[in-house]
Design an enzyme around this catalytic site. Structure first.
Site, mmCIF file in Angstrom:
data_model
loop_
_atom_site.group_PDB
_atom_site.id
_atom_site.type_symbol
_atom_site.label_atom_id
_atom_site.label_comp_id
_atom_site.label_asym_id
_atom_site.label_seq_id
_atom_site.Cartn_x
_atom_site.Cartn_y
_atom_site.Cartn_z
ATOM 1 N N CYS A 176 -14.994 0.746 5.494
ATOM 2 C CA CYS A 176 -14.841 -0.411 4.599
ATOM 3 C C CYS A 176 -14.893 -1.771 5.292
ATOM 4 O O CYS A 176 -15.775 -2.571 4.986
ATOM 5 C CB CYS A 176 -13.550 -0.287 3.808
ATOM 6 S SG CYS A 176 -13.633 1.035 2.588
ATOM 7 N N LYS A 218 -12.080 -7.947 -4.458
ATOM 8 C CA LYS A 218 -12.138 -6.860 -3.469
ATOM 9 C C LYS A 218 -12.706 -7.344 -2.129
ATOM 10 O O LYS A 218 -12.124 -7.101 -1.071
ATOM 11 C CB LYS A 218 -12.980 -5.704 -4.035
ATOM 12 C CG LYS A 218 -13.183 -4.552 -3.074
ATOM 13 C CD LYS A 218 -11.894 -3.837 -2.717
ATOM 14 C CE LYS A 218 -12.131 -2.865 -1.576
ATOM 15 N NZ LYS A 218 -10.920 -2.203 -1.128
ATOM 16 N N ARG A 222 -5.663 2.895 0.820
ATOM 17 C CA ARG A 222 -5.945 3.037 2.258
ATOM 18 C C ARG A 222 -6.129 4.515 2.554
ATOM 19 O O ARG A 222 -5.292 5.319 2.145
ATOM 20 C CB ARG A 222 -4.751 2.545 3.102
ATOM 21 C CG ARG A 222 -4.432 1.093 2.992
ATOM 22 C CD ARG A 222 -3.018 0.842 3.515
ATOM 23 N NE ARG A 222 -2.011 1.595 2.745
ATOM 24 C CZ ARG A 222 -0.750 1.787 3.134
ATOM 25 N NH1 ARG A 222 -0.320 1.309 4.286
ATOM 26 N NH2 ARG A 222 0.090 2.469 2.373
ATOM 27 N N ALA A 224 -2.188 -5.597 17.486
ATOM 28 C CA ALA A 224 -3.360 -5.753 18.362
ATOM 29 C C ALA A 224 -3.888 -4.363 18.734
ATOM 30 O O ALA A 224 -3.118 -3.418 18.900
ATOM 31 C CB ALA A 224 -2.965 -6.524 19.615
ATOM 32 N N VAL A 265 -12.689 8.048 -2.310
ATOM 33 C CA VAL A 265 -12.133 7.303 -3.443
ATOM 34 C C VAL A 265 -12.177 8.130 -4.728
ATOM 35 O O VAL A 265 -11.182 8.243 -5.447
ATOM 36 C CB VAL A 265 -12.891 5.963 -3.634
ATOM 37 C CG1 VAL A 265 -12.532 5.313 -4.965
ATOM 38 C CG2 VAL A 265 -12.553 5.016 -2.493
ATOM 39 N N ASN A 301 -10.432 -7.602 1.387
ATOM 40 C CA ASN A 301 -10.746 -6.871 2.618
ATOM 41 C C ASN A 301 -11.105 -7.819 3.762
ATOM 42 O O ASN A 301 -10.743 -7.568 4.913
ATOM 43 C CB ASN A 301 -11.881 -5.871 2.377
ATOM 44 C CG ASN A 301 -11.341 -4.506 1.997
ATOM 45 O OD1 ASN A 301 -10.144 -4.362 1.756
ATOM 46 N ND2 ASN A 301 -12.198 -3.517 1.935
ATOM 47 N N GLU A 358 -11.027 -0.674 -5.954
ATOM 48 C CA GLU A 358 -9.973 0.203 -5.433
ATOM 49 C C GLU A 358 -9.428 -0.353 -4.122
ATOM 50 O O GLU A 358 -10.185 -0.768 -3.257
ATOM 51 C CB GLU A 358 -10.553 1.617 -5.225
ATOM 52 C CG GLU A 358 -9.524 2.617 -4.755
ATOM 53 C CD GLU A 358 -8.255 2.589 -5.579
ATOM 54 O OE1 GLU A 358 -8.334 2.782 -6.809
ATOM 55 O OE2 GLU A 358 -7.167 2.356 -5.011
HETATM 56 P P1 NAD Z 1 -17.793 8.734 0.087
HETATM 57 O O1 NAD Z 1 -19.079 8.730 0.803
HETATM 58 O O2 NAD Z 1 -16.607 9.430 0.649
HETATM 59 O O3 NAD Z 1 -18.005 9.327 -1.392
HETATM 60 C C1 NAD Z 1 -19.067 9.023 -2.216
HETATM 61 C C2 NAD Z 1 -19.516 10.298 -2.944
HETATM 62 O O4 NAD Z 1 -20.533 9.941 -3.903
HETATM 63 C C3 NAD Z 1 -20.123 11.354 -2.028
HETATM 64 O O5 NAD Z 1 -19.421 12.567 -2.216
HETATM 65 C C4 NAD Z 1 -21.575 11.460 -2.499
HETATM 66 O O6 NAD Z 1 -22.083 12.779 -2.407
HETATM 67 C C5 NAD Z 1 -21.453 11.020 -3.948
HETATM 68 N N1 NAD Z 1 -22.684 10.546 -4.568
HETATM 69 C C6 NAD Z 1 -23.672 9.791 -4.028
HETATM 70 N N2 NAD Z 1 -24.620 9.545 -4.945
HETATM 71 C C7 NAD Z 1 -24.241 10.164 -6.081
HETATM 72 C C8 NAD Z 1 -24.813 10.300 -7.378
HETATM 73 N N3 NAD Z 1 -25.968 9.715 -7.678
HETATM 74 N N4 NAD Z 1 -24.150 11.016 -8.293
HETATM 75 C C9 NAD Z 1 -22.983 11.611 -8.003
HETATM 76 N N5 NAD Z 1 -22.388 11.518 -6.790
HETATM 77 C C10 NAD Z 1 -23.008 10.803 -5.850
HETATM 78 O O7 NAD Z 1 -17.454 7.188 -0.168
HETATM 79 P P2 NAD Z 1 -16.010 6.542 -0.411
HETATM 80 O O8 NAD Z 1 -15.349 6.273 0.889
HETATM 81 O O9 NAD Z 1 -15.283 7.307 -1.459
HETATM 82 O O10 NAD Z 1 -16.450 5.121 -0.993
HETATM 83 C C11 NAD Z 1 -16.979 4.978 -2.312
HETATM 84 C C12 NAD Z 1 -16.898 3.507 -2.677
HETATM 85 O O11 NAD Z 1 -15.534 3.082 -2.719
HETATM 86 C C13 NAD Z 1 -17.608 2.566 -1.707
HETATM 87 O O12 NAD Z 1 -18.150 1.489 -2.426
HETATM 88 C C14 NAD Z 1 -16.459 2.075 -0.833
HETATM 89 O O13 NAD Z 1 -16.738 0.825 -0.273
HETATM 90 C C15 NAD Z 1 -15.340 1.977 -1.839
HETATM 91 N N6 NAD Z 1 -13.990 2.057 -1.288
HETATM 92 C C16 NAD Z 1 -13.717 2.957 -0.304
HETATM 93 C C17 NAD Z 1 -12.413 3.044 0.192
HETATM 94 C C18 NAD Z 1 -12.088 4.011 1.286
HETATM 95 O O14 NAD Z 1 -11.003 3.866 1.882
HETATM 96 N N7 NAD Z 1 -12.926 4.977 1.583
HETATM 97 C C19 NAD Z 1 -11.399 2.225 -0.328
HETATM 98 C C20 NAD Z 1 -11.712 1.342 -1.347
HETATM 99 C C21 NAD Z 1 -13.018 1.264 -1.824
#
Ligand code: NAD
Length: 430
Positions: free
Chosen positions: A260, A204, A154, A252, A11, A208, A151
């Site tokens: 997520c 959100k 997808r 299906a 994200v 989902n 966010e």
């Molecule tokens: P991710 O694990 O890909 O990325 C998170 C990043 O945060 C990692 O690179 C990690 O190293 C970094 N991080 C952790 N602690 C940190 C800190 N203290 N300081 C700086 N960086 C730090 O996760 P993601 O898939 O991007 O998801 C992030 C959030 O967004 C979650 O809450 C998820 O539910 C939400 N989200 C994800 C998606 C998706 O499709 N992946 C879509 C919508 C919402």
């Protein structure tokens, strides 16, 4: 505008890059210094269509930079987006320790007015906690606003979704923050829905959970189709053309996965429970999803009789098409179950093999070319809906197999055509 993104994952990296593409100046922070080094050296930690080109373009234009220091990000920006993980706890609740940690870091370093925007998926009322934390740890008593901006992108379509969102949801409590958020999103020309912070957070989880519910609904229908001789794809087309229902998320399959849906569903059930409501409807969504993989596994073992020592080709490891993400991937879980039963797996994924190796290790054979997966196999399984699998030379695959059995967990092929080609073909709900 000057923007920091804390958490440069799926994200955060997409958000930061797309903001830069829209003309803002963005600094992406990540505590994982290997990731930061890789990005600074021009590498990509994730695969997402179109992202690499945009990162390169905006870094060259001087609008996008990477740092391991939250302090640097806070100092250089007016608006700080938090996009850190919010993983599940064993009881289904949400681990908010990353959020809390970042809120404290921001509080400790900010010396002028900031807008702190939560982009991670969090339980309703997290914004209140973030605001309390910043107030508590900011010695200088600097003014700030907290905003919720969930966010909806997808994976696999993230850049496209971010650049052209159906809507942007912002939950806030001050006009100053509203004006800034409208400016941030103005270049995207999308409808902006402004709500209070709690509603934005709830939107959100509600969204989902509804999408997961739609998938489980059609998966439950697939069971009835199988038992009655109907065809779930025809049923999905028939109901999906009703604009009140819509065709999307009515395919299906062996169930939903990813980082997520499973976690957000458990979180929403837990949030409801803490607020005094037993969300039994969503518990059923989970149950149907688990059942779907069990049923698919049973289809394989019923057909092969004994799975042990069978050589099985598996097409797809990612949790869905167009991504290298294998977190909570049904394809990976299927592989693990087949390995447990003693099968010898030959696996292929166009992008996710590297990340799958971290989970499956050398318990399987990784096949670089899709066309070689079926070689000498007793059965072939389609586990992810990568579009290129449709181009598989089926005639050649059948000839290379010891037994022409194909289990299609994504309904990618036409049953009549498969029969004509001489396959024993088992799909979902048809
Ligand atoms: P991710 O694990 O890909 O990325 C998170 C990043 O945060 C990692 O690179 C990690 O190293 C970094 N991080 C952790 N602690 C940190 C800190 N203290 N300081 C700086 N960086 C730090 O996760 P993601 O898939 O991007 O998801 C992030 C959030 O967004 C979650 O809450 C998820 O539910 C939400 N989200 C994800 C998606 C998706 O499709 N992946 C879509 C919508 C919402």
């Amino acid at each position: 505008m000057k923007i920091a993104i804390v958490g440069t994952g799926y994200v955060g990296l997409v958000t930061g890059t797309c903001f830069a593409e829209a003309g803002h100046h963005v600094i992406c922070v990540d505590s994982d210094s290997r990731k930061v080094n890789m990005l600074q050296a021009g590498g990509m930690p994730i695969y997402e269509p179109g992202l690499e080109e945009l990162v390169k373009k905006n870094v060259s234009a001087g609008r996008l930079a990477f740092t391991p220091s939250t302090q640097e990000g806070v100092e250089k920006s007016q608006i700080i987006f938090i996009a850190v993980p919010t993983p599940p706890l064993p009881d289904g609740g949400v681990d908010l320790s990353f959020m809390e940690g970042v809120a404290r870091e921001i509080a400790a370093t900010m010396t002028s007015y900031k807008i702190v925007v939560d982009k991670s998926t969090v339980p309703v009322r997290t914004g209140e906690k973030v605001a309390e934390t910043i107030k508590r740890y900011n010695k200088a008593k600097v003014e700030f606003d907290v905003v919720s901006n969930p966010e909806f992108l997808r994976e696999g379509f993230a850049v496209e979704d971010f650049m052209h969102p159906d809507r942007v949801v912002v939950g806030l409590a001050s006009r100053r923050a509203e004006a800034a958020m409208r400016e941030v999103y103005a270049p995207f020309k999308a409808p902006i829905i402004v709500t209070d912070i709690n509603s934005a957070e709830l939107i959100k989880h509600a969204a989902n959970s509804f999408l997961a519910l739609k998938i489980s609904y059609i998966n439950a229908i697939s069971l009835i189709c199988e038992a009655s001789g109907a065809n779930v794809q025809e049923v999905a087309n028939g109901i999906g053309m009703d604009t009140r229902i819509g065709r999307q998320f009515l395919d299906a399959s062996l169930g939903f996965g990813g980082s997520c849906f499973p976690k957000d569903l458990s979180a929403f059930i837990k949030i409801a429970e803490q607020l005094g409501y037993d969300f039994a409807l969503l518990k059923e969504v989970q149950r149907i999803n688990t059942l779907q993989l069990d049923r698919f596994m049973k289809k394989i073992s019923d057909t092969l009789w004994v799975v042990k020592d069978k050589r099985i080709g598996v097409l797809g490891l990612a949790f869905k098409q167009n991504t290298d993400d294998v977190r909570m991937s049904p394809a990976i879980e299927l592989c693990q179950r087949l390995i447990k039963e003693g099968a010898k797996l030959r696996v292929h994924d166009p992008k996710a093999a590297e990340k799958a190796k971290a989970i499956l290790g050398d318990a399987v054979t990784y096949v670089p070319r899709m066309d070689d997966v079926a070689l000498d196999c007793d059965a072939l399984v389609v586990a992810t809906e990568w579009p290129e699998f449709k181009k598989l030379d089926l005639e050649k695959a059948r000839k290379s197999m010891t037994h022409p059995i194909l289990f299609d967990g994504r309904n990618m092929f036409d049953p009549a055509e498969m029969e004509r080609l001489g396959f024993i073909y088992k799909s979902i709900g048809r």
